[in-house]
Motif scaffolding. Structure first.
Motif, mmCIF file in Angstrom:
data_model
loop_
_atom_site.group_PDB
_atom_site.id
_atom_site.type_symbol
_atom_site.label_atom_id
_atom_site.label_comp_id
_atom_site.label_asym_id
_atom_site.label_seq_id
_atom_site.Cartn_x
_atom_site.Cartn_y
_atom_site.Cartn_z
ATOM 1 N N GLU A 52 0.903 -1.077 0.088
ATOM 2 C CA GLU A 52 0.207 0.139 -0.105
ATOM 3 C C GLU A 52 0.994 1.189 0.188
ATOM 4 O OE1 GLU A 52 -3.107 0.396 -0.494
ATOM 5 O OE2 GLU A 52 -3.688 -1.565 -0.238
ATOM 6 N N HIS A 53 1.173 1.559 -1.192
ATOM 7 C CA HIS A 53 2.362 2.445 -1.346
ATOM 8 C C HIS A 53 1.947 4.107 -0.763
ATOM 9 C CE1 HIS A 53 4.588 -0.440 -3.251
ATOM 10 N NE2 HIS A 53 3.933 -0.509 -4.392
ATOM 11 N N GLU A 54 0.823 4.302 -1.198
ATOM 12 C CA GLU A 54 -0.026 5.683 -0.942
ATOM 13 C C GLU A 54 -0.100 5.891 0.590
ATOM 14 O OE1 GLU A 54 -4.011 8.492 -1.444
ATOM 15 O OE2 GLU A 54 -4.053 6.460 -2.273
ATOM 16 N N ASP A 55 -0.513 4.648 1.420
ATOM 17 C CA ASP A 55 -0.502 4.826 2.821
ATOM 18 C C ASP A 55 0.756 4.864 3.404
ATOM 19 O OD1 ASP A 55 -3.365 4.717 2.846
ATOM 20 O OD2 ASP A 55 -3.314 2.333 3.355
ATOM 21 N N ALA A 56 1.751 4.109 2.878
ATOM 22 C CA ALA A 56 3.157 4.217 3.419
ATOM 23 C C ALA A 56 3.797 5.499 3.174
ATOM 24 C CB ALA A 56 4.021 3.168 2.685
ATOM 25 N N ALA A 57 3.451 6.215 2.164
ATOM 26 C CA ALA A 57 4.040 7.698 1.999
ATOM 27 C C ALA A 57 3.544 8.409 2.875
ATOM 28 C CB ALA A 57 3.795 8.048 0.415
ATOM 29 N N GLU A 58 2.180 8.154 3.131
ATOM 30 C CA GLU A 58 1.530 9.249 4.116
ATOM 31 C C GLU A 58 2.054 8.921 5.678
ATOM 32 O OE1 GLU A 58 -0.857 12.020 6.261
ATOM 33 O OE2 GLU A 58 -0.109 11.788 4.216
ATOM 34 N N THR A 59 2.543 7.645 6.073
ATOM 35 C CA THR A 59 3.067 7.459 7.183
ATOM 36 C C THR A 59 4.517 8.226 7.288
ATOM 37 O OG1 THR A 59 2.002 5.451 7.499
ATOM 38 C CG2 THR A 59 3.850 5.595 8.849
ATOM 39 N N LYS A 60 5.200 7.997 6.170
ATOM 40 C CA LYS A 60 6.546 8.663 6.071
ATOM 41 C C LYS A 60 6.415 10.285 6.353
ATOM 42 C CE LYS A 60 10.751 8.881 2.895
ATOM 43 N NZ LYS A 60 10.701 10.432 2.638
ATOM 44 N N ARG A 61 5.215 10.831 5.497
ATOM 45 C CA ARG A 61 5.189 12.186 5.866
ATOM 46 C C ARG A 61 4.855 12.527 7.481
ATOM 47 N NH1 ARG A 61 1.867 15.662 7.226
ATOM 48 N NH2 ARG A 61 0.127 14.132 7.424
ATOM 49 N N ILE A 62 4.230 11.895 8.094
ATOM 50 C CA ILE A 62 3.907 11.879 9.538
ATOM 51 C C ILE A 62 5.237 11.832 10.330
ATOM 52 C CG2 ILE A 62 2.567 10.688 11.535
ATOM 53 C CD1 ILE A 62 0.352 9.778 9.584
ATOM 54 N N VAL A 63 6.005 10.880 10.053
ATOM 55 C CA VAL A 63 7.133 10.802 10.983
ATOM 56 C C VAL A 63 7.998 12.035 10.605
ATOM 57 C CG1 VAL A 63 9.273 9.279 11.195
ATOM 58 C CG2 VAL A 63 7.086 8.167 10.906
ATOM 59 N N GLU A 64 8.236 12.309 9.172
ATOM 60 C CA GLU A 64 9.022 13.247 9.015
ATOM 61 C C GLU A 64 8.486 14.848 9.682
ATOM 62 O OE1 GLU A 64 11.075 11.790 5.193
ATOM 63 O OE2 GLU A 64 9.623 13.202 4.874
ATOM 64 N N ALA A 65 7.254 14.963 9.705
ATOM 65 C CA ALA A 65 6.602 16.188 10.321
ATOM 66 C C ALA A 65 6.914 16.246 11.827
ATOM 67 C CB ALA A 65 5.020 16.045 10.257
ATOM 68 N N GLU A 66 7.287 15.029 12.461
ATOM 69 C CA GLU A 66 7.648 15.120 13.833
ATOM 70 C C GLU A 66 9.173 15.445 13.811
ATOM 71 O OE1 GLU A 66 5.846 14.893 16.360
ATOM 72 O OE2 GLU A 66 3.894 14.437 15.557
ATOM 73 N N GLY A 67 9.883 15.541 12.714
ATOM 74 C CA GLY A 67 11.299 16.185 12.845
ATOM 75 C C GLY A 67 12.312 14.751 12.759
ATOM 76 N N ARG A 68 11.635 13.612 12.556
ATOM 77 C CA ARG A 68 12.502 12.397 12.469
ATOM 78 C C ARG A 68 12.708 11.952 11.037
ATOM 79 N NH1 ARG A 68 15.339 13.180 16.634
ATOM 80 N NH2 ARG A 68 16.031 10.953 15.768
ATOM 81 N N ARG A 69 13.799 11.060 11.059
ATOM 82 C CA ARG A 69 14.016 10.514 9.714
ATOM 83 C C ARG A 69 12.870 9.233 9.565
ATOM 84 N NH1 ARG A 69 19.984 9.247 9.629
ATOM 85 N NH2 ARG A 69 19.658 8.589 11.914
ATOM 86 N N ALA A 70 12.674 9.106 8.307
ATOM 87 C CA ALA A 70 11.810 7.939 7.910
ATOM 88 C C ALA A 70 12.339 7.054 6.525
ATOM 89 C CB ALA A 70 10.629 8.258 7.461
ATOM 90 N N LEU A 71 12.338 6.005 6.471
ATOM 91 C CA LEU A 71 12.618 5.039 5.395
ATOM 92 C C LEU A 71 11.639 4.201 5.233
ATOM 93 C CD1 LEU A 71 14.756 4.040 3.579
ATOM 94 C CD2 LEU A 71 15.348 2.281 5.401
ATOM 95 N N THR A 72 11.065 4.041 4.029
ATOM 96 C CA THR A 72 10.048 3.083 3.579
ATOM 97 C C THR A 72 10.510 1.983 2.698
ATOM 98 O OG1 THR A 72 9.353 4.153 1.600
ATOM 99 C CG2 THR A 72 7.959 4.897 3.371
ATOM 100 N N VAL A 73 10.214 0.630 3.117
ATOM 101 C CA VAL A 73 10.723 -0.440 2.247
ATOM 102 C C VAL A 73 9.593 -1.370 2.264
ATOM 103 C CG1 VAL A 73 12.332 -2.416 2.378
ATOM 104 C CG2 VAL A 73 12.928 -0.243 3.582
ATOM 105 N N ALA A 74 9.249 -1.647 0.942
ATOM 106 C CA ALA A 74 7.752 -2.481 0.447
ATOM 107 C C ALA A 74 8.456 -3.889 0.326
ATOM 108 C CB ALA A 74 7.577 -1.843 -0.680
ATOM 109 N N GLY A 75 7.524 -4.902 0.786
ATOM 110 C CA GLY A 75 7.944 -6.172 0.601
ATOM 111 C C GLY A 75 7.220 -7.227 1.632
ATOM 112 N N ASP A 76 7.614 -8.407 1.476
ATOM 113 C CA ASP A 76 6.726 -9.271 1.995
ATOM 114 C C ASP A 76 7.413 -10.170 3.299
ATOM 115 O OD1 ASP A 76 5.191 -11.617 2.934
ATOM 116 O OD2 ASP A 76 4.259 -11.861 0.984
#
Length: 285
Positions: A74-98
């Motif tokens: 769910e790439h759109e959802d993951a991108a939003e979670t990344k935005r949320i983490v970065e809005a808190e001033g922290r670094r985020a990394l998304t990795v898609a897979g099983d």
């Protein structure tokens, strides 16, 4: 990918479900200001694109952690979670897979180490469920797939993470109220959650001597994309969670603080235990 890898079933094509499309929206927002309880820590959260995983990622970031967001597709959802983490001033990394693919787990953890240089907290939250009214309705593929995702995936993630976890690190696994109560339409899912609880207790015994704490969280009915996208029969959704003592389903941000408590030094004398954010249902264990 291993030759014995079981691909996703086609019985619930909407899974894992999109939080972007869900109405009403789950509540993921942290409820209070951060106090630095995970300051400069690095955390992996599996299934962090939506639901409980998103709420945990948001709260960990609020408390000072950089977060690796592991998710299926769910790439759109993951991108939003990344935005949320970065809005808190922290670094985020998304990795898609099983998570059911051991080689992918190895690669995902390697990417986290390459990006952040260390790993302090592993949250094994990713899971799937497929309702069936009778045990004879559970296909071999579904049975293998549910165990592959829910418990094999935790083994694979811990195996990949273990060389990087030092004294003071924490692992928090997501089990379920179904492990304690049972669930007539979730036979395979409930069985994996029993395995997860046993895994949590046994892994705690294995790692506590190295200063690594292992605990679990057993949510009750929580409003996330999983259930309306096929994790529950459609006819059950209007009354979802109403059979709890509190008379309602929980929200992801009512569960995330349990993960935070077990991940941080507030729980420094706690290992091998399970917390039950389930709306007031009394269970044994």
């Amino acid at each position: 990918m291993a030759t014995d890898f079981t691909p996703p079933t086609t019985e619930e094509p909407g899974m894992p479900g999109s939080e972007a499309d869900l109405q009403p929206k789950p509540e993921w927002q942290p409820r209070y200001p951060g106090s630095g309880r995970l300051k400069d820590k690095v955390a992996i959260v599996t299934g962090a694109d939506s639901g409980i995983g998103r709420a945990v990622a948001a709260l960990f970031a609020r408390e000072g952690a950089d977060v690796a967001i592991l998710y299926l597709d769910e790439h759109e959802d993951a991108a939003e979670t990344k935005r949320i983490v970065e809005a808190e001033g922290r670094r985020a990394l998304t990795v898609a897979g099983d998570v059911g693919d051991k080689s992918w787990c190895d690669d995902a953890v390697a990417k986290v180490i390459a990006e952040f240089g260390k790993l302090d907290v592993l949250v094994n939250n990713a899971g799937e469920q497929h309702p069936d009214k009778d045990i004879t309705d559970i296909t071999e593929q579904q049975l293998r797939r549910t165990f592959q995702t829910n418990i094999f995936g935790m083994f694979f993630m811990v195996q990949a993470a273990r060389p990087h976890l030092k004294s003071g690190a924490a692992i928090v696994n997501c089990t379920s109220i179904t492990m304690y109560q049972g669930a007539a339409i979730l036979l395979d899912y409930s069985s994996t959650k029993g395995a997860i609880t046993a895994f949590t207790r046994s892994l705690s015994e294995s790692l506590v001597k190295d200063g690594i704490r292992v605990n679990g969280v057993a949510p009750g009915p929580i409003w996330t994309p999983l259930n309306p996208s096929g994790g529950q029969p459609k006819e059950n959704i209007p009354d979802f969670g109403k059979d709890t003592p509190m008379g309602r389903p929980g929200q992801p941000n009512e569960v995330a603080p349990a993960f935070l408590f077990l991940a941080c030094e507030d729980a420094s004398y706690i290992s091998g235990q399970v917390i039950h954010p389930n709306g007031g249902t009394v269970v044994n264990g």
